[in-house]
Design an enzyme around this catalytic site. Structure first.
Site, PDB file in Angstrom:
ATOM      1  CG  HIS A  51      -1.812  -1.105   1.434  1.00 38.07           C
ATOM      2  ND1 HIS A  51      -2.934  -1.292   0.675  1.00 38.07           N
ATOM      3  CD2 HIS A  51      -1.784  -2.133   2.327  1.00 38.07           C
ATOM      4  CE1 HIS A  51      -3.578  -2.376   1.086  1.00 38.07           C
ATOM      5  NE2 HIS A  51      -2.897  -2.909   2.088  1.00 38.07           N
TER       6      HIS A  51
HETATM    7  C1  BDR Z   1      -2.738   1.317   5.268  1.00 33.75           C
HETATM    8  O1  BDR Z   1      -2.981   0.982   6.624  1.00 33.75           O
HETATM    9  C2  BDR Z   1      -1.790   0.634   7.273  1.00 33.75           C
HETATM   10  O2  BDR Z   1      -1.967  -0.520   8.038  1.00 33.75           O
HETATM   11  C3  BDR Z   1      -0.733   0.488   6.198  1.00 33.75           C
HETATM   12  O3  BDR Z   1       0.527   0.909   6.686  1.00 33.75           O
HETATM   13  C4  BDR Z   1      -1.233   1.373   5.087  1.00 33.75           C
HETATM   14  O4  BDR Z   1      -0.799   2.709   5.252  1.00 33.75           O
HETATM   15  C5  BDR Z   1      -3.440   0.310   4.383  1.00 33.75           C
HETATM   16  O5  BDR Z   1      -4.812   0.326   4.627  1.00 33.75           O
END
Ligand code: BDR
Ligand code: CA
Length: 311
Positions: free
Chosen positions: A239
């Protein structure tokens, strides 16, 4: 090529860590500062983790400014079940050699925005509390930023709840303030970050590049394979790293100019990024949403950058 200054605002968990590593060899952006926020784990841990990862990247000259310990209005949530107790997949890592700065994140964001007069790119890959506090305190801030690129939300679906993505769900009021602040805002949501995954085999190929940073990226990400397998997904989603890559070069992504607001009240939909792609009741087009990525090019860039550490 001229590089624009970039500030990374993060809640350093496992994928934030890889995002930090990628910042070292971007084509159009130069990391100048990191700010930390509570999110995946508590803010003292995300700050510590940012310092640790910058050390692994050989970027100890980059200052780390600690930010908000809790969201603007709601109770804090964490994602220890994904990122581990320490936020870095419970890898056994030494304490960093450096201390964080004394200036709080929101003042640091404004300081860098003023210093770079319209050129600063802010990439936010955690809950948006720091940015919202900066915008509330410094009214001229939105006009001083080149753009804000966010990992958060989704046009469709959610991961913290069926309708909300974690970073937005963790502080919906802050997210809505940022989306409506007037600066050019780009959202890399789950629509584009879920397809940006590496399989278990590809993580091993990454580690086989042999650089300390590539091995660390595999080690820190592979703990969450089981989480993704539970959802029948083919690999681990990058992500935050893909968001940094998008901010650097958007040529292998699709971006649409749309209306996006955050639902702050809904019983089932709090934290949803309500995205107007093609409705009859057209919302003001206040932001950009990234909807597609070429996975092969994304993968190539991750491999290229982490191999580059050995050059
Ligand atoms: C986002 O949520 C966090 O757990 C990850 O680092 C990322 O930024 C994904 O939904
Ligand atoms: Ca994050």
């Amino acid at each position: 090529m001229k590089k624009f200054p970039m500030l990374l605002d993060c809640d350093t968990g496992v994928d934030d860590a890889v995002a930090i590593l990628l910042t070292k060899y971007l084509n159009t952006l130069e990391l100048v500062a990191v700010t930390s926020v509570a999110g995946n784990v508590e803010v003292d841990k995300t700050t510590l983790n940012s310092l640790r990862v910058l050390e692994i990247a050989g970027m100890e000259h980059i200052p780390v400014y600690p930010g908000a310990a809790k969201p603007l209005m709601c109770e804090p949530i964490t994602a220890h079940h994904v990122h581990g107790e320490n936020g870095l997949g419970d890898l056994d890592l030494p304490l960093p050699r450096r201390q964080p700065e004394k200036t709080p994140a929101w003042d640091a964001i404004y300081k860098y925005a003023k210093k770079y007069k319209g050129e600063l790119v802010v990439i936010a890959i955690g809950p948006l509390t720091n940015l919202a506090l900066a915008i509330a305190k410094y009214k001229e801030l939105p006009g001083l930023l080149r753009r804000i690129v966010i990992m958060g939300g989704a046009a469709v679906g959610g991961n913290a709840t069926p309708s909300a993505e974690f970073n937005i769900y963790a502080d919906p009021e802050a997210a809505d303030m940022v989306l409506t602040c007037g600066a050019p805002v780009y959202l890399c949501g789950l629509d584009v970050t879920m397809p940006a995954y590496l399989t278990a085999e590809e993580l091993d190929e990454l580690a086989a590049l042999g650089t300390k940073q590539a091995v660390f990226a595999r080690d820190v990400m592979q703990g969450i394979l089981k989480v993704y397998r539970g959802f029948k997904l083919p690999g681990v989603c990058f992500h935050d790293p893909v968001t940094v890559l998008y901010a650097d070069d958007d040529s292998y992504f699709q971006t649409d100019h749309v209306g996006i607001r955050v639902e702050t009240k809904g019983r089932l939909t709090r934290g949803k990024t309500v995205t107007d792609l093609y409705s009859d009741k057209q919302m003001e087009h206040n932001a950009y949403i990234v909807t597609k990525v070429d996975r092969e090019t994304f993968k190539k860039r991750v491999f290229e950058i982490l191999a580059n550490y050995g050059a």
